[in-house]
Design a protein around this motif. Structure first.
Motif, mmCIF file in Angstrom:
data_model
loop_
_atom_site.group_PDB
_atom_site.id
_atom_site.type_symbol
_atom_site.label_atom_id
_atom_site.label_comp_id
_atom_site.label_asym_id
_atom_site.label_seq_id
_atom_site.Cartn_x
_atom_site.Cartn_y
_atom_site.Cartn_z
ATOM 1 N N LEU A 48 -1.203 -5.630 -34.027
ATOM 2 C CA LEU A 48 -1.091 -6.356 -32.763
ATOM 3 C C LEU A 48 -0.100 -7.505 -32.869
ATOM 4 N N ARG A 49 -0.080 -8.197 -33.999
ATOM 5 C CA ARG A 49 0.817 -9.346 -34.153
ATOM 6 C C ARG A 49 2.286 -8.926 -34.267
ATOM 7 N N HIS A 50 2.536 -7.681 -34.575
ATOM 8 C CA HIS A 50 3.911 -7.197 -34.557
ATOM 9 C C HIS A 50 4.379 -6.909 -33.120
ATOM 10 N N LEU A 51 3.454 -6.638 -32.247
ATOM 11 C CA LEU A 51 3.827 -6.243 -30.893
ATOM 12 C C LEU A 51 4.355 -7.406 -30.063
ATOM 13 N N ASN A 52 3.963 -8.640 -30.410
ATOM 14 C CA ASN A 52 4.532 -9.793 -29.703
ATOM 15 C C ASN A 52 5.379 -10.671 -30.633
ATOM 16 N N GLY A 53 5.739 -10.112 -31.772
ATOM 17 C CA GLY A 53 6.667 -10.805 -32.661
ATOM 18 C C GLY A 53 6.075 -11.932 -33.481
ATOM 19 N N LEU A 54 4.755 -12.017 -33.591
ATOM 20 C CA LEU A 54 4.148 -13.037 -34.443
ATOM 21 C C LEU A 54 4.274 -12.660 -35.918
ATOM 22 N N HIS A 55 4.383 -11.372 -36.198
ATOM 23 C CA HIS A 55 4.705 -10.877 -37.537
ATOM 24 C C HIS A 55 6.004 -10.091 -37.453
ATOM 25 N N ARG A 56 6.739 -10.092 -38.558
ATOM 26 C CA ARG A 56 7.940 -9.280 -38.661
ATOM 27 C C ARG A 56 7.690 -8.143 -39.650
ATOM 28 N N ALA A 57 8.210 -6.984 -39.327
ATOM 29 C CA ALA A 57 8.106 -5.855 -40.240
ATOM 30 C C ALA A 57 8.874 -6.147 -41.522
ATOM 31 N N ASP A 58 8.623 -5.363 -42.544
ATOM 32 C CA ASP A 58 9.327 -5.539 -43.809
ATOM 33 C C ASP A 58 10.835 -5.475 -43.592
ATOM 34 N N ALA A 59 11.540 -6.421 -44.154
ATOM 35 C CA ALA A 59 12.997 -6.475 -44.022
ATOM 36 C C ALA A 59 13.626 -5.206 -44.580
ATOM 37 N N GLY A 60 14.609 -4.701 -43.851
ATOM 38 C CA GLY A 60 15.326 -3.522 -44.309
ATOM 39 C C GLY A 60 14.647 -2.210 -43.978
ATOM 40 N N SER A 61 13.464 -2.250 -43.358
ATOM 41 C CA SER A 61 12.787 -1.015 -42.989
ATOM 42 C C SER A 61 13.460 -0.406 -41.763
ATOM 43 N N VAL A 62 13.134 0.840 -41.471
ATOM 44 C CA VAL A 62 13.710 1.516 -40.307
ATOM 45 C C VAL A 62 12.806 1.380 -39.084
ATOM 46 N N SER A 63 11.886 0.452 -39.144
ATOM 47 C CA SER A 63 10.904 0.299 -38.073
ATOM 48 C C SER A 63 11.536 -0.218 -36.788
ATOM 49 N N GLU A 64 10.882 0.111 -35.679
ATOM 50 C CA GLU A 64 11.277 -0.428 -34.376
ATOM 51 C C GLU A 64 10.024 -0.608 -33.531
ATOM 52 N N VAL A 65 9.956 -1.733 -32.830
ATOM 53 C CA VAL A 65 8.853 -2.018 -31.903
ATOM 54 C C VAL A 65 9.456 -2.309 -30.544
ATOM 55 N N ARG A 66 9.039 -1.535 -29.540
ATOM 56 C CA ARG A 66 9.458 -1.749 -28.160
ATOM 57 C C ARG A 66 8.218 -2.021 -27.320
ATOM 58 N N VAL A 67 8.284 -3.055 -26.494
ATOM 59 C CA VAL A 67 7.169 -3.420 -25.620
ATOM 60 C C VAL A 67 7.715 -3.642 -24.212
ATOM 61 N N LEU A 68 7.074 -2.995 -23.239
ATOM 62 C CA LEU A 68 7.506 -3.085 -21.844
ATOM 63 C C LEU A 68 8.992 -2.746 -21.718
ATOM 64 N N ASP A 69 9.384 -1.688 -22.419
ATOM 65 C CA ASP A 69 10.726 -1.105 -22.346
ATOM 66 C C ASP A 69 11.809 -1.992 -22.948
ATOM 67 N N ARG A 70 11.417 -2.988 -23.773
ATOM 68 C CA ARG A 70 12.400 -3.853 -24.416
ATOM 69 C C ARG A 70 12.128 -3.906 -25.916
ATOM 70 N N VAL A 71 13.186 -4.034 -26.692
ATOM 71 C CA VAL A 71 13.040 -4.111 -28.147
ATOM 72 C C VAL A 71 12.488 -5.482 -28.527
ATOM 73 N N VAL A 72 11.362 -5.493 -29.222
ATOM 74 C CA VAL A 72 10.779 -6.725 -29.748
ATOM 75 C C VAL A 72 11.358 -7.023 -31.128
ATOM 76 N N GLN A 73 11.422 -6.000 -31.956
ATOM 77 C CA GLN A 73 12.001 -6.165 -33.293
ATOM 78 C C GLN A 73 12.478 -4.821 -33.800
ATOM 79 N N ARG A 74 13.472 -4.898 -34.659
ATOM 80 C CA ARG A 74 14.031 -3.691 -35.274
ATOM 81 C C ARG A 74 14.370 -4.023 -36.719
ATOM 82 N N GLY A 75 13.813 -3.258 -37.647
ATOM 83 C CA GLY A 75 14.078 -3.509 -39.060
ATOM 84 C C GLY A 75 13.649 -4.888 -39.527
#
Length: 275
Positions: A48-75
Motif C-alpha cells: 500500500l505504501r508503494h501505491l502513494n509513493g511513501l515507499h520506493r521500490a528497489d533501485a534499478g528494478s523493472v517495477s512500475e506503479v501506476r495509480v489513477l492512470d498516472r505513473v507513481v514510480q518506475r524502477g
C-alpha cells in the motif's frame, strides 16, 4: 489493456537485504472494492505504501506503479508530480493518524489542504464552503456532534470515522485503507467497513483495503488479493475462498485470518459466504 485505478508490475522491495515484496503484479479497476488479505509479514502495508509513493521500490528494478492512470514510480524513482497525485488518493491507517490535541473538525479539514493556500491552514481560517463540506462529511459518518471535541476524546471507532470524513473532504478517487479495523471492536469494525463500502457503492470511489481477518472480505469485498511472504498467491472472487483453501495457502498462519470464535468452526468461512 485500458485505464485502471491501480496497476503494479514486478514490484520488488527489500529491507536490510530481506525481501518484503517479490515481484508483485496486480491490477484494480476503477470502482472496485478489493480486499488485500494476508497474515502478519505478508507485505500488505508495504505494498500500500508503494501505491502513494511513501515507499520506493528497489533501485534499478523493472517495477512500475501506476495509480489513477498516472505513473507513481518506475524502477524506484518517484514521479516528479507525486505530491499532486497524492491529492486524489486518501490513506486510512490502523492508528487513525489524527492530531489528538486538535478538534475533530480541524482534523477533517486537513483533507482540503491540497486546494487551499498555506496561510489558511496556518490560521485555521477555512472558507465557509470547505467548512460546510467537512460538516456534511461528519454527518455522513454519524459523528457531527463530536465536531469540536478534541480528537483524543473520541473512541477508536469514532476516530476511524473521522479519518473517513477526512477522505470525503479530500474528495479522493482512491482510498487505501491499511488494516482500518484491526484495533476496533466488532461493532465498530462493521460500521467502518459499511462506510467504506458505501463510499464505493454510492460515490464510485475505488477502495483497496488490507485486512487481517477474512470475515470482512466475505462481507464487503467481491474480490480478494491474497499475499504471502511478499507474493500474490490468490487473486479472484472472494466467494471462491474456503477455510480449507486458506489453510492450504497459509499453513499454520491461517489461524490469524479467522476471528477467535471462528477458529473452532472449520466451515465458518463457507458459512459466511452463504450468508
Amino acid at each position: 489493456m485500458g485505464p485502471c485505478a491501480i496497476e503494479v508490475e514486478s514490484l520488488r522491495k527489500s529491507f536490510g537485504g530481506q525481501p518484503a515484496l517479490r515481484g508483485v503484479s496486480l491490477r484494480v479497476e476503477h470502482g472496485e472494492m478489493v480486499a488485500l488479505l494476508g497474515a502478519s509479514g505478508s507485505g500488505k502495508s508495504t505494498l500500500l505504501r508503494h501505491l502513494n509513493g511513501l515507499h520506493r521500490a528497489d533501485a534499478g528494478s523493472v517495477s512500475e506503479v501506476r495509480v489513477l492512470d498516472r505513473v507513481v514510480q518506475r524502477g524506484g524513482v518517484l514521479a516528479a508530480d507525486i505530491r499532486r497525485q497524492r491529492a486524489d488518493v486518501a490513506a486510512i491507517f490502523q492508528q487513525f493518524n489524527l492530531v489528538d490535541r486538535l478538534p475533530v473538525m480541524v482534523n477533517v479539514m486537513a483533507g482540503a489542504l491540497h486546494r487551499l493556500p498555506l496561510w489558511r491552514a496556518m490560521t485555521r481560517r477555512f472558507p465557509p464552503a470547505e467548512c460546510q463540506r467537512a460538516w456534511q462529511a461528519l454527518h455522513r459518518v454519524g459523528i457531527e456532534r463530536c465536531a469540536w471535541q478534541r480528537a483524543s476524546t473520541l473512541s477508536g471507532g469514532q476516530q476511524q470515522r473521522a479519518a473517513i470524513s477526512r477522505a470525503l473532504v479530500q474528495e479522493a478517487k482512491l482510498i487505501l485503507a491499511d488494516e482500518p479495523v484491526a484495533s476496533l471492536d466488532p461493532a465498530s469494525s462493521r460500521c467502518v467497513m459499511e462506510l467504506l463500502a458505501g463510499l464505493n457503492r454510492e460515490l464510485g470511489v475505488t477502495v483497496l483495503v488490507s485486512l487481517h481477518q477474512v470475515e470482512h472480505a466475505f462481507a464487503f469485498c467481491p474480490r480478494t488479493i491474497a499475499l504471502r511472504a511478499g507474493e500474490v498467491v490468490y487473486d479472484g472472487p472472494t466467494t471462491a475462498l474456503s477455510a480449507e483453501r486458506l489453510r492450504a495457502l497459509y499453513g499454520s498462519q491461517s489461524d490469524e485470518l479467522f476471528a477467535p470464535a471462528e477458529r473452532q468452526l472449520p466451515l465458518a468461512v463457507p458459512a459466511l459466504r452463504a450468508a
